[in-house]
Design a protein around this motif. Structure first.
Motif, PDB file in Angstrom:
ATOM      1  N   THR A  45       0.839  -1.189   0.000  1.00 50.18           N
ATOM      2  CA  THR A  45       0.000   0.000   0.000  1.00 50.18           C
ATOM      3  C   THR A  45       0.878   1.245   0.000  1.00 50.18           C
ATOM      4  O   THR A  45       2.108   1.164  -0.079  1.00 50.18           O
ATOM      5  CB  THR A  45      -0.964  -0.017   1.209  1.00 50.18           C
ATOM      6  N   ASN A  46       0.231   2.402   0.138  1.00 50.03           N
ATOM      7  CA  ASN A  46       0.899   3.699   0.001  1.00 50.03           C
ATOM      8  C   ASN A  46       1.190   4.282   1.383  1.00 50.03           C
ATOM      9  O   ASN A  46       0.276   4.456   2.193  1.00 50.03           O
ATOM     10  CB  ASN A  46      -0.012   4.645  -0.797  1.00 50.03           C
ATOM     11  N   SER A  47       2.449   4.588   1.661  1.00 52.68           N
ATOM     12  CA  SER A  47       2.812   5.137   2.969  1.00 52.68           C
ATOM     13  C   SER A  47       2.164   6.501   3.201  1.00 52.68           C
ATOM     14  O   SER A  47       2.014   6.926   4.352  1.00 52.68           O
ATOM     15  CB  SER A  47       4.339   5.259   3.078  1.00 52.68           C
ATOM     16  N   TYR A  56      -0.811   7.226   3.049  1.00 52.60           N
ATOM     17  CA  TYR A  56      -2.104   7.078   3.707  1.00 52.60           C
ATOM     18  C   TYR A  56      -2.013   7.289   5.218  1.00 52.60           C
ATOM     19  O   TYR A  56      -3.013   7.547   5.873  1.00 52.60           O
ATOM     20  CB  TYR A  56      -2.668   5.677   3.466  1.00 52.60           C
ATOM     21  N   SER A  83       6.654   1.025  -7.426  1.00 52.27           N
ATOM     22  CA  SER A  83       5.768   2.181  -7.516  1.00 52.27           C
ATOM     23  C   SER A  83       5.743   2.880  -6.168  1.00 52.27           C
ATOM     24  O   SER A  83       5.664   2.228  -5.119  1.00 52.27           O
ATOM     25  CB  SER A  83       4.356   1.731  -7.916  1.00 52.27           C
ATOM     26  N   ALA A  84       5.769   4.207  -6.206  1.00 59.29           N
ATOM     27  CA  ALA A  84       5.704   4.989  -4.969  1.00 59.29           C
ATOM     28  C   ALA A  84       4.369   4.804  -4.272  1.00 59.29           C
ATOM     29  O   ALA A  84       4.244   5.069  -3.078  1.00 59.29           O
ATOM     30  CB  ALA A  84       5.940   6.470  -5.270  1.00 59.29           C
ATOM     31  N   GLU A  85       3.359   4.337  -4.995  1.00 58.97           N
ATOM     32  CA  GLU A  85       2.045   4.107  -4.409  1.00 58.97           C
ATOM     33  C   GLU A  85       1.938   2.728  -3.757  1.00 58.97           C
ATOM     34  O   GLU A  85       0.931   2.402  -3.157  1.00 58.97           O
ATOM     35  CB  GLU A  85       0.963   4.260  -5.479  1.00 58.97           C
ATOM     36  N   LEU A  86       2.970   1.912  -3.917  1.00 56.88           N
ATOM     37  CA  LEU A  86       3.004   0.582  -3.305  1.00 56.88           C
ATOM     38  C   LEU A  86       4.371   0.394  -2.656  1.00 56.88           C
ATOM     39  O   LEU A  86       5.155  -0.450  -3.069  1.00 56.88           O
ATOM     40  CB  LEU A  86       2.747  -0.510  -4.357  1.00 56.88           C
ATOM     41  N   ASN A  87       4.649   1.200  -1.639  1.00 54.85           N
ATOM     42  CA  ASN A  87       6.011   1.222  -1.086  1.00 54.85           C
ATOM     43  C   ASN A  87       6.108   0.699   0.343  1.00 54.85           C
ATOM     44  O   ASN A  87       7.191   0.683   0.912  1.00 54.85           O
ATOM     45  CB  ASN A  87       6.590   2.636  -1.164  1.00 54.85           C
ATOM     46  N   TYR A  95      10.789  -1.165  -4.181  1.00 50.67           N
ATOM     47  CA  TYR A  95       9.427  -1.007  -4.684  1.00 50.67           C
ATOM     48  C   TYR A  95       9.439  -0.517  -6.127  1.00 50.67           C
ATOM     49  O   TYR A  95      10.306   0.236  -6.554  1.00 50.67           O
ATOM     50  CB  TYR A  95       8.617  -0.060  -3.795  1.00 50.67           C
TER      51      TYR A  95
END
Length: 810
Positions: free
Chosen positions: A534-536, A538, A557-561, A555
């Motif tokens: 998931t995205n940090s 959040y 993607s930055a959205e799944l880091n 990672y």
């Protein structure tokens, strides 16, 4: 990994259909996940044939149309109306028959139908090249010169045969099969047919040259073999159609003839190559070395990367990197339209070095995929020669210098001991030694020595080629034998037995999970499965401390880091996706894991989460649509807990960072469930624009403490009795507190407590409310008397007054 059957047949001649080959490969461990049928042009020219124009006359009612009869191989010629100016008798043409679907170069597909044009019947269409998708010209119908008979499929004339492409789920240990030749080797053993490498016997290079690109390998452990070849007079341009077609068949886009050749050889032989613009190699020397810590390097994709001291690079004479070894080329040394001199690289790099560089810089390429799993050092020169011959053919290249081959330490075959009795023990079935010998020979594994042990059993010393990177032990060799022998050929014995009995958990967690899933699905909930990444962004301070988050180092993607510390956000993403597509009424659940880093330890926990949002039921004429409520969520949670053996949990005000109110349910004084409304800031952060009810259950604890609540009891013979009380209490008193008081007071006869009305009004006072509560009493051994019932109710009233300060309304 994609493998073209047509391409494969150039390496191993076989007429086996694609489905049978797919089954053979899957049975040997190369799982074919799908077979895609490819056509050179859409529709494959089905229903389009060759014909001859027999007669051609002007259309009686149209000056620009001709009325023709065409022989298409049938008993009777067909009458076709044609508008092309070049149509004439005796012309060999392409005819689309009635029922054929054409896919023109421009516009939508259309179907050929029998029709009337200006009153004349037309039984097909004589085609121009753009009308069948072969080109863009519409100057007139196609004029053919061929001796093929009328009725011959046009696809045969144009060489547009279809192709089957296998999608193979390649496991990391099968680096030997990461190419068309690797798969051909596998089929050689399965089909007992010879396969062959492409012919490179026509390769000739001068024995010496006035100038060449020198090679200096400064780290032989990281680059055990490095070869290169200088070519001049290279004409960079588009590749020929056959080469483009080969690349497109496996999903690659052609770039130019030089790059296309390197990609072609990579997928044909499994050996990555790289082409440098030789004029950009400063000092005329290649240096294979470790990078300087922190130096900058711009890769072919235009991104500037900061190198690590452990990265292996290809550098020029000045030490300036021009490529990341085995991973990606540099922008300055790449082949362009202005390139005329090419230095072709073919090498064997240490898999661990390439893997580390690939992960560090988040670069995943076809080359790194193979290098980091292990390539064949013996294929280096074969691939180099193959590419050089192709560049001579498609780019007019000239080989102007001898091959440079830096190979200080020969990499030979591995030695493995094989005991034939061990084969039978591990396989579970006797396989004849000659069959084993045959399988090993077909897999290029040679028997170097044969001997007998003290018990008279046969032992072989095997010589395993380096392309079999995963075959290093006796068990690996036996696995290779079994793969080719066929798992399906191992017969099941009438009485199978194991040498030990495994301890099976009781109860089985998976069965508990399945039963719970059925329970929720039966209530109209849908199961979802979401990403554990998931995205940090959040998580704000106060919700999840950054030091407890499990960050992903590599990672994509930055959205799944980060690994998710809660399942909530993943589910809210699903809700957002559905709500944005006007699916607003959702009942969802998920079994998911959460991850934390606490006290120097990584923690993984299992959760069951439930979501409720939108309307509780679909709108209909029978009932009004009502919003989902907290109590509907609580009911679902309590049913889950009851099915696990926790039928009467206690509750307290919720304490949860993502909930704006609700309850925490406790069993055995342990918080087992949090449920309530998701807070506004969290919904806003996830861009969810409607309220969401959320429950989170501690699945690890619940399954560990699971109680089998299925108990068979005799149906009661005596009736139950209901008594009602109206209790006026402070607003702070909850029904759960009253229920606990009642159950502590009467444990034998009290079966159920239910609230059926709640009242607040000025006549009670601003800080008071009234609960109307029903009590169900029953004795399984006798009919209750009024005296016994009144005694129970008096005790309940006394305890309500004492413990809750209740006033009993008459």
């Amino acid at each position: 990994m994609k493998i073209s059957l047509d391409w494969l047949r150039t390496l191993i001649p076989t007429d086996k259909p694609a489905e049978e080959i797919g089954q053979l490969l899957t049975g040997s461990g190369l799982e074919v996940e799908g077979i895609e049928e490819l056509e050179s042009i859409p529709g494959g020219l089905r229903g389009v044939v060759l014909g001859t124009v027999l007669t051609c006359e002007k259309h009686p009612d149209a000056d620009k149309l001709s009325l023709t009869t065409v022989d298409v191989g049938d008993a009777t010629p067909r009458q076709i109306v044609c508008g092309a100016a070049n149509v004439r008798a005796g012309l060999r043409v392409v005819v689309a028959l009635e029922g054929a679907t054409l896919y023109p170069a421009q516009g939508e597909p259309f179907k050929i139908k029998k029709s009337k044009i200006r009153g004349a019947a037309s039984e097909g269409m004589i085609c121009a090249e753009d009308e069948i998708g072969l080109g863009t010209s519409h100057a007139g119908i196609m004029e053919l010169e061929t001796e093929l008979p009328n009725g011959t499929p046009a696809a045969d004339y144009f060489g547009l045969g279809s192709d089957s492409v296998f999608e193979i789920g390649l496991t990391p240990n099968r680096a030997d099969a990461a190419s068309h030749y690797g798969v051909a080797r596998e089929l050689r053993a399965l089909l007992r047919q010879p396969c062959h490498l492409p012919d490179v016997s026509q390769f000739h290079a001068p024995s010496e040259a006035a100038h060449n690109i020198g090679v200096l390998v400064e780290d032989a452990a990281a680059a055990p073999r490095y070869a290169g070849l200088l070519l001049e007079n290279v004409q960079v341009g588009p590749s020929p159609e056959w080469l483009q077609r080969r690349l497109r068949s496996i999903g690659l886009s052609p770039i130019n003839n030089v790059v296309d050749v390197t990609n072609f050889v990579l997928h044909e032989l499994g050996q990555p190559l790289h082409a440098f613009d030789a004029n950009q190699i400063m000092g005329g020397q290649i240096r294979v070395k470790r990078a300087a810590e922190g130096e900058k390097f711009v890769t072919l994709d235009g991104a500037e990367r900061t190198l690590k001291g452990e990265d292996l690079v290809i550098a020029d004479a000045n030490g300036t990197p021009i490529a990341l070894a085995g991973v990606f080329g540099g922008k300055t040394s790449g082949v362009s339209e202005a390139t005329t001199r090419v230095f072709l690289e073919s090498a064997y790099f240490n898999p661990a070095v390439v893997r580390k560089t690939s992960q560090t810089h988040q670069l995943k390429t076809d080359a790194s995929f193979r290098f980091e799993r292990g390539t064949d050092p013996h294929m280096v020169l074969v691939a180099l020669k193959r590419a050089a011959l192709l560049l001579q053919e498609v780019a007019g290249a000239t080989i102007v210098a001898p091959v440079v081959d830096a190979y200080p330490t020969y990499i030979g075959h591995a030695t493995v001991r094989l005991r034939l009795p061990r084969v039978e023990k591990l396989v579970g079935q006797y396989i004849a030694p000659e069959r084993i010998r045959q399988i090993l020979t077909d897999l290029d594994i040679l028997i170097a020595e044969e001997s007998q042990d003290e018990a008279g059993h046969t032992e072989w010393i095997l010589s395993v080629p380096p392309h079999k990177v995963d075959v290093t032990r006796e068990a690996d060799v036996i696995e290779e034998i079994l793969r080719i022998y066929g798992y399906n050929h191992v017969a099941l014995r009438p009485h199978n037995a194991a040498s030990f009995l495994a301890k099976f958990p009781n109860p089985d967690p998976e069965i508990i999970r399945q039963n719970t899933a059925r329970l929720l699905s039966g209530q109209g909930f849908s199961e979802i499965i979401t990403n554990s990444l998931t995205n940090s962004a959040y998580f704000e301070k106060g919700e999840e401390r950054d030091e407890t988050l499990v960050h992903i180092l590599n990672y994509n993607s930055a959205e799944l880091n980060v690994m998710r510390p809660t399942v909530l956000h993943s589910g809210l993403e699903v809700i957002r996706h559905n709500v944005n597509r006007r699916q607003r009424d959702l009942k969802l659940y998920e079994f998911g894991k959460t991850y934390h880093f606490v006290g120097g330890q990584y923690q993984e926990k299992n959760k069951l989460v439930i979501y409720l949002t939108g309307n509780a039921a679909a709108e209909s004429w029978q009932q009004k649509s009502e919003k989902a409520t907290f109590h509907q969520l609580a009911s679902a949670v309590q049913q889950v807990l009851a099915s696990l053996g926790f039928s009467a949990p206690t509750s307290q005000a919720v304490q949860h960072p993502y909930l704006a109110g609700g309850l925490t349910l406790l069993a055995q004084n342990q918080p087992v469930a949090h449920l309530g409304a998701v807070s506004g800031p969290v919904l806003k952060r996830l861009d969810v624009n409607q309220p969401v009810w959320y429950a989170e259950l501690d699945w690890d604890w619940l399954t560990k403490k699971y109680k089998n609540s299925l108990v068979a009891r005799e149906l009661p013979k005596f009736p139950e009795v209901r008594r009602d009380l109206s209790l006026v209490v402070d607003k702070t008193v909850t029904f759960d507190q009253l229920q606990q008081i009642a159950r502590r007071t009467e444990k034998k006869l009290l079966q159920q407590v239910n609230v059926f009305d709640i009242y607040e009004g000025e006549n009670l006072g601003t800080d008071k409310k009234s609960y109307s509560v029903s009590f169900f009493l029953q004795d399984p051994t006798q009919t209750l008397t009024d005296q016994a019932i009144d005694g129970v109710m008096q005790r309940l009233i006394q305890q309500f007054e004492k413990q809750a300060g209740a006033l009993i309304r008459k």
